[in-house]
Design an enzyme around this catalytic site. Structure first.
Site, PDB file in Angstrom:
ATOM      1  N   CYS A 137      -0.894 -10.859  -7.416  1.00 46.18           N
ATOM      2  CA  CYS A 137      -2.160 -10.347  -7.946  1.00 46.18           C
ATOM      3  C   CYS A 137      -1.963  -9.126  -8.842  1.00 46.18           C
ATOM      4  O   CYS A 137      -2.539  -9.059  -9.942  1.00 46.18           O
ATOM      5  CB  CYS A 137      -3.120 -10.013  -6.801  1.00 46.18           C
ATOM      6  SG  CYS A 137      -2.350  -9.104  -5.441  1.00 46.18           S
ATOM      7  N   VAL A 181      -8.465 -15.965   0.727  1.00 48.55           N
ATOM      8  CA  VAL A 181      -8.297 -16.488  -0.637  1.00 48.55           C
ATOM      9  C   VAL A 181      -8.839 -17.912  -0.728  1.00 48.55           C
ATOM     10  O   VAL A 181      -9.466 -18.294  -1.714  1.00 48.55           O
ATOM     11  CB  VAL A 181      -6.830 -16.409  -1.095  1.00 48.55           C
ATOM     12  CG1 VAL A 181      -6.644 -17.099  -2.449  1.00 48.55           C
ATOM     13  CG2 VAL A 181      -6.377 -14.961  -1.189  1.00 48.55           C
ATOM     14  N   ASN A 205      -8.629  -8.646  -7.081  1.00 52.36           N
ATOM     15  CA  ASN A 205      -7.361  -9.273  -6.689  1.00 52.36           C
ATOM     16  C   ASN A 205      -7.533 -10.626  -6.020  1.00 52.36           C
ATOM     17  O   ASN A 205      -6.607 -11.439  -6.003  1.00 52.36           O
ATOM     18  CB  ASN A 205      -6.573  -8.345  -5.768  1.00 52.36           C
ATOM     19  CG  ASN A 205      -7.367  -7.934  -4.540  1.00 52.36           C
ATOM     20  OD1 ASN A 205      -8.379  -7.238  -4.667  1.00 52.36           O
ATOM     21  ND2 ASN A 205      -6.933  -8.331  -3.361  1.00 52.36           N
ATOM     22  N   HIS A 253      -7.806  -4.330  -7.256  1.00 48.51           N
ATOM     23  CA  HIS A 253      -6.641  -3.469  -7.480  1.00 48.51           C
ATOM     24  C   HIS A 253      -6.813  -2.678  -8.779  1.00 48.51           C
ATOM     25  O   HIS A 253      -7.326  -3.197  -9.777  1.00 48.51           O
ATOM     26  CB  HIS A 253      -5.372  -4.304  -7.613  1.00 48.51           C
ATOM     27  CG  HIS A 253      -4.964  -5.015  -6.359  1.00 48.51           C
ATOM     28  ND1 HIS A 253      -5.495  -4.746  -5.117  1.00 48.51           N
ATOM     29  CD2 HIS A 253      -4.034  -6.000  -6.171  1.00 48.51           C
ATOM     30  CE1 HIS A 253      -4.918  -5.526  -4.219  1.00 48.51           C
ATOM     31  NE2 HIS A 253      -4.037  -6.302  -4.829  1.00 48.51           N
ATOM     32  N   SER A 260      -7.225 -24.841  13.185  1.00 47.28           N
ATOM     33  CA  SER A 260      -8.483 -24.936  12.449  1.00 47.28           C
ATOM     34  C   SER A 260      -8.918 -26.379  12.188  1.00 47.28           C
ATOM     35  O   SER A 260     -10.014 -26.604  11.657  1.00 47.28           O
ATOM     36  CB  SER A 260      -8.360 -24.202  11.106  1.00 47.28           C
ATOM     37  OG  SER A 260      -8.155 -22.819  11.309  1.00 47.28           O
TER      38      SER A 260
END
Length: 329
Positions: free
Chosen positions: A126, A12, A307, A234, A38
């Site tokens: 979503c 996302v 989504n 979706h 990260s």
């Protein structure tokens, strides 16, 4: 605008960066944030490289807005710290959605509820976003009594691990499983974990969030959420019972004039929404609009959206755009 993207290296988060660039969001300084493993990695935004920083560093940098997509536990721990530093947090997890002190926002429906005092704002689930965007104008006109929704949800809602599972299964490769069962050539009637009532968390999100966004606890909602081997978005089969009767052409006209909704509904040309066409788009698509002939004042619809975009990244960024336009940040 100093913008922090928390979870910038996730699925996302990557879409958030893409949508920020596409919409020419007024970013004067980008702060990509992720977990400690990260930190130091580089991400690219509009042709420039940015180093990923950790959570505390990002808090100390005092961004104007932080777009969160890093999971519920992370949000519960860190969103208050960002807010205490003066940053407005828009959170994409389930952490704050049902908190009575937090607003749950789909901009086209209820952005006007926001004030400068709202330092943690919740982005809905979503599958809820795409459904309520279609339901809201119909509720205002005909008054919804009950909603029955069955979802056909993309594996991207689970994340990178699920996409890898499907790709492995296509290729006949044994690999890590995101689900308890194969997803290739299958439909799994479980999205998220089960609650005590036998429904999954995903199903109960549709129930609870719909009532909160539409500001009406009298609406009865029941849901069945199914994971299918789809990447584009979706899909939802939605059956809606109203207090008042309706005309199909009037319903189509109302939806045609609803911001963020595209009507694709022509049986003669086999025109109806499908995830393969919704992928990469920000609109919510609705079709197969027809009267339920088994019951009075009841409508059937088929609703599809990407989504990762309107269901997550785009809705989050639209909230941020509203905050800027309304001078709330």
């Amino acid at each position: 605008m100093r913008i922090a993207v928390v979870g910038a290296t996730g699925m996302v988060g990557e879409v958030m960066l893409k949508v920020l660039a596409e919409r020419n969001f007024p970013v004067t300084e980008l702060i990509p944030v992720a977990s400690e493993r990260s930190v130091g990695k580089e991400i690219e935004y509009k042709g420039k490289k940015y180093k990923v920083v950790g959570m505390q560093t990002a808090v100390d940098m005092k961004a104007d807005i932080a777009l969160f997509s890093a999971g519920g536990d992370t949000s519960l721990e860190w969103a208050p710290k960002f807010a205490a530093a003066g940053t407005t947090v828009i959170d994409n997890s389930s952490a704050w959605r049902m908190d009575p002190t937090k607003k749950l926002i789909v901009p086209e429906i209820n952005a006007s509820e926001l004030t400068a005092a709202d330092k943690i704002i919740a982005n809905p689930n979503c599958s809820t976003i795409q459904m309520v965007l279609v339901l809201a104008p119909l509720h205002r006109k005909y008054n919804i009594k009950r909603v029955i929704v069955s979802t056909y949800q993309s594996i991207t809602g689970t994340g990178v691990k699920a996409v890898q599972q499907l790709e492995n299964e296509y290729a006949g490769v044994q690999g890590e499983m995101a689900y308890k069962y194969p997803i290739h050539r299958n439909a799994i009637p479980q999205c998220d974990s089960f609650e005590d009532n036998g429904y999954t968390k995903e199903e109960m999100k549709l129930v609870r969030e719909t009532k909160k966004i539409l500001s009406d606890n009298s609406i009865a909602v029941t849901a069945t959420a199914v994971r299918v081997p789809i990447v584009g978005g979706h899909s939802e089969a939605v059956n809606v019972e109203f207090t008042n009767d309706f005309d199909i052409s009037e319903v189509q006209n109302i939806l045609h004039h609803t911001d963020g909704v595209v009507v694709q509904d022509n049986n003669d040309t086999y025109t109806y929404p499908m995830p393969m066409y919704a992928q990469g788009k920000d609109d919510v698509f609705v079709g197969r609009i027809r009267r339920d002939e088994s019951q009075e004042n009841t409508l059937n619809m088929w609703i599809v959206a990407d989504n990762l975009r309107k269901g997550a990244a785009t809705n989050t960024i639209q909230i941020a755009e509203y905050l800027i336009a309304a001078k709330l940040v």
